[in-house]
Design a protein around this motif. Structure first.
Motif, PDB file in Angstrom:
ATOM      1  N   GLN A  96       0.815  -1.215   0.000  1.00 43.67           N
ATOM      2  CA  GLN A  96       0.000   0.000   0.000  1.00 43.67           C
ATOM      3  C   GLN A  96       0.853   1.272   0.000  1.00 43.67           C
ATOM      4  N   GLY A  97       1.870   1.283  -0.830  1.00 42.25           N
ATOM      5  CA  GLY A  97       2.701   2.471  -0.967  1.00 42.25           C
ATOM      6  C   GLY A  97       3.805   2.608   0.046  1.00 42.25           C
ATOM      7  N   LEU A  98       3.897   1.683   0.994  1.00 50.57           N
ATOM      8  CA  LEU A  98       4.990   1.693   1.968  1.00 50.57           C
ATOM      9  C   LEU A  98       6.078   0.751   1.460  1.00 50.57           C
ATOM     10  N   VAL A  99       7.262   1.299   1.173  1.00 54.32           N
ATOM     11  CA  VAL A  99       8.378   0.533   0.619  1.00 54.32           C
ATOM     12  C   VAL A  99       9.473   0.477   1.685  1.00 54.32           C
ATOM     13  N   VAL A 100       9.782  -0.724   2.148  1.00 53.75           N
ATOM     14  CA  VAL A 100      10.721  -0.925   3.250  1.00 53.75           C
ATOM     15  C   VAL A 100      11.959  -1.621   2.705  1.00 53.75           C
ATOM     16  N   VAL A 101      13.140  -1.053   2.949  1.00 56.13           N
ATOM     17  CA  VAL A 101      14.382  -1.566   2.365  1.00 56.13           C
ATOM     18  C   VAL A 101      15.452  -1.674   3.453  1.00 56.13           C
ATOM     19  N   SER A 102      16.020  -2.864   3.627  1.00 56.01           N
ATOM     20  CA  SER A 102      17.127  -3.018   4.573  1.00 56.01           C
ATOM     21  C   SER A 102      18.408  -2.490   3.948  1.00 56.01           C
ATOM     22  N   ASP A 103      19.281  -1.932   4.793  1.00 58.70           N
ATOM     23  CA  ASP A 103      20.548  -1.378   4.338  1.00 58.70           C
ATOM     24  C   ASP A 103      21.632  -1.922   5.255  1.00 58.70           C
ATOM     25  N   THR A 104      22.417  -2.879   4.745  1.00 58.58           N
ATOM     26  CA  THR A 104      23.377  -3.579   5.592  1.00 58.58           C
ATOM     27  C   THR A 104      24.549  -2.702   6.016  1.00 58.58           C
ATOM     28  N   LEU A 105      24.937  -1.736   5.192  1.00 57.59           N
ATOM     29  CA  LEU A 105      26.064  -0.882   5.531  1.00 57.59           C
ATOM     30  C   LEU A 105      25.689   0.148   6.591  1.00 57.59           C
ATOM     31  N   LEU A 106      24.475   0.657   6.527  1.00 61.44           N
ATOM     32  CA  LEU A 106      24.028   1.647   7.505  1.00 61.44           C
ATOM     33  C   LEU A 106      23.473   1.027   8.772  1.00 61.44           C
ATOM     34  N   SER A 107      23.269  -0.303   8.767  1.00 62.33           N
ATOM     35  CA  SER A 107      22.629  -0.969   9.904  1.00 62.33           C
ATOM     36  C   SER A 107      21.291  -0.315  10.225  1.00 62.33           C
ATOM     37  N   ALA A 108      20.510  -0.100   9.186  1.00 60.19           N
ATOM     38  CA  ALA A 108      19.220   0.569   9.330  1.00 60.19           C
ATOM     39  C   ALA A 108      18.274   0.067   8.249  1.00 60.19           C
ATOM     40  N   VAL A 109      17.017   0.461   8.367  1.00 63.91           N
ATOM     41  CA  VAL A 109      16.001   0.137   7.376  1.00 63.91           C
ATOM     42  C   VAL A 109      15.389   1.435   6.871  1.00 63.91           C
ATOM     43  N   HIS A 110      15.408   1.617   5.550  1.00 66.24           N
ATOM     44  CA  HIS A 110      14.791   2.786   4.940  1.00 66.24           C
ATOM     45  C   HIS A 110      13.298   2.538   4.740  1.00 66.24           C
ATOM     46  N   VAL A 111      12.496   3.560   4.964  1.00 74.57           N
ATOM     47  CA  VAL A 111      11.059   3.484   4.726  1.00 74.57           C
ATOM     48  C   VAL A 111      10.670   4.593   3.757  1.00 74.57           C
ATOM     49  N   PHE A 112      10.329   4.208   2.519  1.00 76.30           N
ATOM     50  CA  PHE A 112       9.776   5.138   1.547  1.00 76.30           C
ATOM     51  C   PHE A 112       8.266   5.136   1.745  1.00 76.30           C
ATOM     52  N   ASP A 113       7.753   6.194   2.313  1.00 74.91           N
ATOM     53  CA  ASP A 113       6.304   6.328   2.492  1.00 74.91           C
ATOM     54  C   ASP A 113       5.785   7.135   1.308  1.00 74.91           C
ATOM     55  N   LEU A 114       5.435   6.440   0.233  1.00 76.15           N
ATOM     56  CA  LEU A 114       5.088   7.116  -1.013  1.00 76.15           C
ATOM     57  C   LEU A 114       3.814   7.948  -0.912  1.00 76.15           C
ATOM     58  N   PRO A 115       2.763   7.493  -0.241  1.00 76.82           N
ATOM     59  CA  PRO A 115       1.573   8.343  -0.137  1.00 76.82           C
ATOM     60  C   PRO A 115       1.845   9.671   0.562  1.00 76.82           C
TER      61      PRO A 115
END
Length: 348
Positions: A87-106
């Motif tokens: 539903q427009g929420l794009v969640v991406v793990s990032d191994t180098l940053l030790s974080a998870v990006h959240v693209f909230d497109l809406p």
């Protein structure tokens, strides 16, 4: 769909340029005169992908040197690995940053979670979303699954470090909310398997061990749950996909090692669409292939290339398909997510 060839058409590769009417040229696969089956729609890389900053924001970012990894983690992908979409929420793990990006497109926002606060991630790998858009992160460093809400607030820990040898992926069933945690194991470990947890985190079952037989695994890479509750595992070391019931009983498998289309060489990412199509990225072929549920190859998209153009990959990894038939594929080296859409019959 039938087997389709992937073509790169020079005139279409300028698809980011506007035509005489000012409209952007679309990129279709395959190109005319074949019937188009997919269309390229967008590339996600950073905060500009969701909301273009105004001039004042750009100048302020330059003046404060905001474009640094330590200064602002929320602005761009550094080493993306896995992806989940709903539903427009794009969640991406990032191994180098030790974080998870959240693209909230809406909401046209990009932010990162897991790098501060109550739950600090160490090595986030697999990610998943449930029906409520809660975020699940398989962290190989913590050897636990960390659950957040869609705003990134910590909710719970699932599993214990002793449950896993090398936790690599997580999936959530849309039917019974069961959580499936994939253990990749190691060279000297028999723990090549997946664990089944109840929604409250109680361990229900352990499925598999290292081997080549039905229901056994060799360095499994990804796990996904179909709408009907069946569990699909990318058994990468055995170059196949294995299918299980929601309870973890073996049902079927397909796939083999090979140099041609329809086979696997270095399979890395797995997704299952609501229609039952199976999407698999392969870093050796530098593409993703689309199969039906029986393992019949339907089409593929991508190739290696020196130019950073749509459909050209260096190290494809995670892949996801949303409820609108949009495909999101991660390229680790090129630090991007490409978005494609399967065309309906009335669009072909």
């Amino acid at each position: 769909m039938r087997l389709l060839a992937f073509w790169v058409v020079i005139t279409l590769l300028a698809g980011c340029a506007a035509g005489p009417s000012g409209q952007r040229t679309k990129l279709y696969w395959p190109p005319p005169p074949d019937t188009a089956r997919l269309v390229y729609e967008a590339t996600l890389r950073d905060s500009n992908s969701v909301a273009l900053p105004d001039t004042e924001s750009r100048l302020q970012a330059l003046a404060t040197n905001a474009a640094t990894i330590t200064g602002n983690r929320t602005q761009w992908l550094v080493k993306p690995y896995d992806i989940a979409v709903s539903q427009g929420l794009v969640v991406v793990s990032d191994t180098l940053l030790s974080a998870v990006h959240v693209f909230d497109l809406p909401r046209k926002k990009l932010f990162a979670i897991g790098w501060r606060g109550q739950a600090i991630l160490v090595k986030p790998l697999g990610v998943a979303l449930d029906a409520g858009q809660n975020i699940y992160v398989a962290d190989a460093g913590l050897k636990q699954i960390v659950k957040f809400d869609k705003q990134g607030h910590y909710l719970a820990i699932i599993g214990m470090p002793q449950d896993f040898s090398r936790l690599i992926d997580v999936a959530v069933s849309p039917l019974n909310k069961q959580i499936y945690a994939l253990d990749r194991g190691g060279v000297d470990s028999a723990s090549h398997r997946f664990q089944v947890y109840a929604a409250d985190g109680k361990l229900l079952k352990t499925v598999g061990t290292r081997g080549m037989g039905n229901g056994e695994f060799n360095h499994p890479a990804q796990i996904s749950v179909a709408n009907d509750g069946r569990v699909f595992v990318l058994d990468s070391g055995n170059f196949r996909v294995q299918i299980f019931s929601p309870e973890g009983d073996y049902l079927d498998s397909w796939g083999k090692l090979g140099k041609g289309l329809g086979n696997f060489a270095r399979p890395r990412g797995l997704a299952v669409s609501q229609q039952g199509y199976v999407f698999i990225t392969d870093s050796a072929y530098q593409n993703y292939q689309i199969f039906d549920v029986t393992g019949q190859l339907l089409t593929y998209v991508g190739r290696g290339g020196g130019d950073d153009l749509p459909g050209q990959y260096m190290l494809p990894a995670g892949i996801a398909v949303d409820e609108t038939n949009r495909i999101y594929v991660v390229d680790q080296i090129r630090q991007k997510i490409e978005v494609f859409r399967l065309l309906g019959d009335d669009e072909q």
